[in-house]
Write a protein that holds these residues in place. Sequence first.
Motif, PDB file in Angstrom:
ATOM      1  N   GLU A 189     -27.029  16.620 -21.162  1.00 37.14           N
ATOM      2  CA  GLU A 189     -26.410  16.940 -19.871  1.00 37.14           C
ATOM      3  C   GLU A 189     -27.320  17.775 -18.970  1.00 37.14           C
ATOM      4  OE1 GLU A 189     -22.496  18.592 -20.209  1.00 37.14           O
ATOM      5  OE2 GLU A 189     -22.414  19.160 -18.083  1.00 37.14           O
ATOM      6  N   ASN A 190     -28.019  18.735 -19.583  1.00 40.60           N
ATOM      7  CA  ASN A 190     -28.684  19.743 -18.753  1.00 40.60           C
ATOM      8  C   ASN A 190     -30.198  19.696 -18.713  1.00 40.60           C
ATOM      9  OD1 ASN A 190     -26.202  21.344 -18.050  1.00 40.60           O
ATOM     10  ND2 ASN A 190     -26.104  21.445 -20.288  1.00 40.60           N
ATOM     11  N   VAL A 191     -30.803  19.042 -19.684  1.00 42.35           N
ATOM     12  CA  VAL A 191     -32.263  19.107 -19.748  1.00 42.35           C
ATOM     13  C   VAL A 191     -32.920  17.766 -19.453  1.00 42.35           C
ATOM     14  CG1 VAL A 191     -34.260  19.775 -21.165  1.00 42.35           C
ATOM     15  CG2 VAL A 191     -32.096  21.026 -21.384  1.00 42.35           C
ATOM     16  N   ALA A 233     -27.424  11.316 -17.825  1.00 41.42           N
ATOM     17  CA  ALA A 233     -26.560  10.612 -16.860  1.00 41.42           C
ATOM     18  C   ALA A 233     -27.353   9.550 -16.093  1.00 41.42           C
ATOM     19  CB  ALA A 233     -25.942  11.618 -15.897  1.00 41.42           C
ATOM     20  N   LYS A 234     -28.626   9.835 -15.879  1.00 45.14           N
ATOM     21  CA  LYS A 234     -29.514   8.890 -15.199  1.00 45.14           C
ATOM     22  C   LYS A 234     -29.594   7.580 -15.997  1.00 45.14           C
ATOM     23  CE  LYS A 234     -33.798  10.125 -15.561  1.00 45.14           C
ATOM     24  NZ  LYS A 234     -34.951  11.051 -15.454  1.00 45.14           N
ATOM     25  N   VAL A 235     -29.681   7.720 -17.300  1.00 46.52           N
ATOM     26  CA  VAL A 235     -29.746   6.546 -18.172  1.00 46.52           C
ATOM     27  C   VAL A 235     -28.422   5.782 -18.114  1.00 46.52           C
ATOM     28  CG1 VAL A 235     -30.029   5.743 -20.557  1.00 46.52           C
ATOM     29  CG2 VAL A 235     -31.431   7.648 -19.694  1.00 46.52           C
ATOM     30  N   ALA A 236     -27.322   6.530 -18.231  1.00 46.30           N
ATOM     31  CA  ALA A 236     -26.006   5.881 -18.206  1.00 46.30           C
ATOM     32  C   ALA A 236     -25.720   5.265 -16.840  1.00 46.30           C
ATOM     33  CB  ALA A 236     -24.917   6.896 -18.570  1.00 46.30           C
ATOM     34  N   ASP A 273     -18.639  10.294 -22.959  1.00 49.54           N
ATOM     35  CA  ASP A 273     -17.607  10.093 -23.974  1.00 49.54           C
ATOM     36  C   ASP A 273     -18.135   9.280 -25.147  1.00 49.54           C
ATOM     37  OD1 ASP A 273     -15.815  11.542 -22.611  1.00 49.54           O
ATOM     38  OD2 ASP A 273     -14.563   9.855 -21.943  1.00 49.54           O
ATOM     39  N   MET A 274     -18.846   8.223 -24.780  1.00 46.58           N
ATOM     40  CA  MET A 274     -19.396   7.329 -25.797  1.00 46.58           C
ATOM     41  C   MET A 274     -20.451   8.056 -26.642  1.00 46.58           C
ATOM     42  SD  MET A 274     -19.969   4.284 -27.098  1.00 46.58           S
ATOM     43  CE  MET A 274     -20.962   2.773 -27.161  1.00 46.58           C
ATOM     44  N   THR A 312     -21.002  12.665 -32.922  1.00 43.33           N
ATOM     45  CA  THR A 312     -20.102  13.273 -33.905  1.00 43.33           C
ATOM     46  C   THR A 312     -20.062  12.462 -35.200  1.00 43.33           C
ATOM     47  OG1 THR A 312     -18.766  14.134 -32.092  1.00 43.33           O
ATOM     48  CG2 THR A 312     -17.743  14.088 -34.271  1.00 43.33           C
ATOM     49  N   GLU A 313     -19.942  11.151 -35.054  1.00 43.93           N
ATOM     50  CA  GLU A 313     -19.884  10.290 -36.245  1.00 43.93           C
ATOM     51  C   GLU A 313     -21.196  10.312 -37.010  1.00 43.93           C
ATOM     52  OE1 GLU A 313     -17.396   8.694 -37.778  1.00 43.93           O
ATOM     53  OE2 GLU A 313     -16.318   9.977 -36.354  1.00 43.93           O
TER      54      GLU A 313
END
Lengths: 564, 564
Positions: free
Chosen positions: B15-17, B21-24, B35-36, B42-43
Motif C-alpha cells: 500500500e505505502n511503499v 494499486a498501480k499494478v491492480a 481484498d484479493m 493470509t492463506e
Amino acid sequence: MPYRAPVEDYRFIFENVVDMAKVAGTERFADATPDMTDAILTELGRMAEEVLYPVQRNGDLTSAVLENGIVRTSPGYAEAFRSMAEGGWLAVSASQEHGGMGLPIAMNTAFNEMVAGTCMALGLCPLLTQGQIEALEHHASDELKEMYLPRLISGEWTGTMNLTEPGAGSDVGALKSKAEPNGDGTYSVSGQKIFITWGDHDFGGNVCHLVLARLPDGVPGTKGISLFMVPKFLPNADGSLGERNSLGVVSLEHKLGIHGSPTCVMQFDGAKGWLVGKEHKGMAAMFTMMNNARLGVGTQGVGIAEGAYQHALAYAQEREQMGTIINHADVRRMLLTMKADTFAARALVLDCSVAIDMSTATNEDQCKARAALLTPISKAFSTDVGIAVAELGVQVHGGMGFIEETGAAQFSRDVRITAIYEGTNGIQAMDLVGRKMMDGGDAAFALLDEIEAHAEQARLVLPELAEPVWQATETLREAVEWMVAQSDMNERFAGCVPFLTAFGRVLGGHYHLKAAMAEGGKGTRTKLARFYVNRLLPQFGGLLEHARAGSADLYDITNEELCA
Amino acid sequence: MPYRAPVEDYRFIFENVVDMAKVAGTERFADATPDMTDAILTELGRMAEEVLYPVQRNGDLTSAVLENGIVRTSPGYAEAFRSMAEGGWLAVSASQEHGGMGLPIAMNTAFNEMVAGTCMALGLCPLLTQGQIEALEHHASDELKEMYLPRLISGEWTGTMNLTEPGAGSDVGALKSKAEPNGDGTYSVSGQKIFITWGDHDFGGNVCHLVLARLPDGVPGTKGISLFMVPKFLPNADGSLGERNSLGVVSLEHKLGIHGSPTCVMQFDGAKGWLVGKEHKGMAAMFTMMNNARLGVGTQGVGIAEGAYQHALAYAQEREQMGTIINHADVRRMLLTMKADTFAARALVLDCSVAIDMSTATNEDQCKARAALLTPISKAFSTDVGIAVAELGVQVHGGMGFIEETGAAQFSRDVRITAIYEGTNGIQAMDLVGRKMMDGGDAAFALLDEIEAHAEQARLVLPELAEPVWQATETLREAVEWMVAQSDMNERFAGCVPFLTAFGRVLGGHYHLKAAMAEGGKGTRTKLARFYVNRLLPQFGGLLEHARAGSADLYDITNEELCA
C-alpha cells in the motif's frame, strides 16, 4: 594446495611495524634476538606445515566422539599433539623455571597463528593449556606450581577453563557451582559446566580443569567466586596418575565448526580440588587467563584468514572461467581485501603482543594500559577479519565454495566461534569503551598521538596514504572524546561495536602505512597499503557515525514493537 | 518459537511503499485488488506456518540421499510439497490458461519469501519449477506447453535448470554438452551437468530437465547453445509416464547448507529431448528463467532474514544474563539492524516485482528498464542482507548460536548459497554496472530522480531523515556518473560490488523514508527508519569511495606478489 607459514611476514612486521627490537632490548627478553626469533619462526612454520596441516580435514570429517564416557579424538590428532609437545612448542612463553622457553608472547602469537591456520580445532588444546599455565604461574601455590607446571609445559598433561554454566555465560557471576572445604586443605567441587573446550581426550596423561565455583561463604555475583584446580586423575606425590576424580564428560556438543575439538558438558560431583589464588578472588585469576586467551583467539582469526587466503588464492590461480579467474577484477578485489586485512589483523595482534611483552619486561603503567586497550580490539577486530576473509574465500570458490569437499567452507565454519567465545565481540567492544576508557581515554589518545605523529612523518614521502590515515585518526579521536564524555555507559555501549571496528580500521591503516614507509614507498607492501587506504579505510566514516548514535533510538522502539 | 508470516508487512509495503494499486489498476492484473491480495497473503502465511515450518529442521538433520540411483528426500518433504501443490501455490504467477493463478509476480515473491523463511531447502523445488514454467510460457512450442505446463503448474511434475558443467560455471558458454537431431524432431542429449538443484526426488510424477547443450552446428561460446526439454520419463500422448529416459543422478553433493535440497550431478547419455525455442537461442530462453530466478533468490535472502530475526528475537526475549538480553543495548543494536535491513530488502524485492509486473502489464520500455536495473540489486543486496542477518542471529545466541541444535546456524548455512547461485553476487554487480548501464545510466538516473523527488517532499515533515537520504542519493548519482564515464569495463568492475551495496543502501533509505512518511512521521516504522538512516545508511560514503577506486591498484600488484 599446501599451507605455507607466513614466516616472512612475521619477520617484516617484527622489524618494521611493531619494533620487536625494543622487546629484545629488555633484560627479560634479551634472548629474543632477530637470529633467535628467525630460527624459531622457521621451525614453527615447518611444524605447522608438516604436522598440523595434514590433519586439518580429519577433525572436520571425523568429529571427536564420546564413547562410554571417554572422548575419542579425530584421526591423527593424538600424534600431531605429541609431535607439537615434543617440539617444545606448547609453552613458548612459559617461564624457563618450569621448562618453558621463556620467549616473548609475540612468539607465542606466531605459534597460535600458525596452529590456527593449519588445524584450529586441535590448536585449541594448547591454547587453553597456555592460559592455564599463565594462571598457575601468577596465582597458584608453589606446591601446585611444582606439580602442574612442568607437566603442562611439556604437554604430558593438558588444561581446560571451566567458567560457563547453562545460566552463566557472559554473566559469569551467576554461576551455581559450589566448593566445600574438606578440612585437609582440599575442596569438594560440584556443579555442571558447559562449553568446556578439550574437556577430555585420549592423548594420555591428565586433564587439568580450572573450575570457577563458590565457597559456602562466597557472596552472590563475581565477588564470591573462587578458582580451583580439579584434575581428572588425582596425582600421586611423584606426579604419577592416581585414582580417578569424581568428574566426567556428560556429552559433546554438535557444533557448526571446529568438529575436531571436543566441546564438553562436564559434571563435577564432589570432585577433589585445590584452591588457586585466594578465596573469593577467582575472577582475578581467571582474568589472567582470559586476557591472553583473548589475544590468542584474535590470533586464531588471523590464522584462519591466512589459511583461507592461501586456499582461495590457489583455487583462483587454477580455475579457468573466461581466463584464469585470478585475473578478473572482482576476484582480485576479493583476494586483495583478504590479503590486506590479514596483514592488518596480524600486525594488530603482534602490536598487542609486544605491548604485553613490554609490560612484562618493564612493568610500566603505560605499557600495561596499551596492552589492555589493544586486547579487546585484537580479539574482536581480528576475529571479524577472520570471519570476513573466510567468507570471501568461499565466494572466490563460487559454487565449489558451498561444497564441503573443497575445504573453503570449513575455514568459515571453524572461525565463526572466535567472535563468540572468550567474551563475544560485543562484550569486547563494551570492555573497550567501558573499562578500557576509565582512564578518560588516556591510553587511546596516546595511541592516536603515535599514529598521527607517524602519519605526519610519512606525509613527506607518501602524502596520498599518510593524509587519509591522519584524517581517519582525527575522526576517531573525536569519537573517543565523544565516548569518554558519556557518563551513562549505555550511551557508549549503543555504538561500541562499530566503534571498535573503526578503531581496528584506523590501526590497520597505521600498520599498512608503516609497512609502506619501511620499503620507502615502493614495492609490494606499498601497493597493498594503497589498496587498503583507498578501499577499506574509508569505512571508518560510516562506522563512526554509527558509533556516536547514542542509545535513545534503541529504546525508543519498545520490545512489543520489535515483535510487531 | 514458531514462525509468523510477515503478512502485515506485505500489506503495508504494497500500500505505502511500492504502490501495488498501480499494478491492480492495469487490465492484466485487475484481479489483484487489496481484498484479493490480503486473502492470499493470509492463506499463504498459514500454509508456510503450518506446513513448511514444521519440516524446516528435518532436511538439515536428515539430508536427501541417493540410494540405488534414486533420490530419497528428507522426512516430511514429500507431504509438505504435495500440500503446497494442493493449495495451488506452486504457480501463483503462471498463466491462468494452463491452470496458474495469473497473479502478479509480487504475490509470487510473497510465496517465495515465506517458503524460504520456513523451509528454504524444500522451497527450491517450486522456485526452479517456476522458472521452468516461465521459460516454457515464453519459448516452448504449443505441443510442449500443452504437455508440460498444466502438470508443472499443478505440481504433478517438477522442473530443473541444467546449465552448469565442471568447466562451465559463470562462463556458461564453455559448456560441452551436446545434442544431436534424431531426425524425428527430437534430439539426443549427452553430457554431464553439476549443481542441479532438485535433479531428482521421490515426490512422484516426472522431473523435467531444461538442459543447455550445443547442436552439431552450434558455434563455440554462448551463441551456439540451445535449450532442450529432457524429462526423466518420456511422457505418453495422454501425459502418463512412459519409459525411463537415458539420464540419471550420478551423485549428490555434500554441502554447507540446504541439506534437504538434493544437489545432483546429472548424466545425460543420449537422452531424448525436445528443443525449446529456436536453435542456438538457448541463452535467450535461459535468461528468461534466470532473471526471475534472480529475483527469487534475492527473495530467499529476505525469507531467511525474517526467519533468523524471529528466531533470534525469541531467544533474546527469554535469555537471562544480567537481565533479559533483549534489553541490552548491543543486543538491541543487532536486533534492530536485522529488522531494519530485512524491511529494506523486502521492499527492494517487492519494488523489483512491481516493476516486472508493470512491464508485463504495460510493455513500456521504462518499466522494463527499471525491472532490469533492480534485478541484480535485488539479488545481491537482499542475499547479502540475508547472510548478514543470519550471522547476527547466530551472534545474538552467543555460545548457543554455534550449537546446531538451536537452529540459528542452519539459517546461516542455508542462506550462504544465495550469494553464489543464479550468478554470484560479483556477477550481479558486473551486470549492474555493465549491461544495465548500457543506456548511459538512464534507468539509474530515473530511479535516483524519483528518490530525490520523494526526499524533497519528505523534507517538510521529516527533515532529519529526508536530508541524509537526499545527500546519499546525490553521492550515488555522482558514482553512477563516474561509472558510465568509464569506457573500459574493467574500471567499472573494479568497484562494482561496493557500488551495488551502496545502491541497495540508498534504496533502503528511500523505502524506510516512504514507510515513515506513510505513518506521518510518527510510529514504529518511523523509529525503524531513524535507526536505519542514522546507523546503516552512512555506510554509503565508504562504499562509494571504494566503488570509484578504479582498477589500477588491482593489477599494479602482480600475481606473483599476491602469492608472496
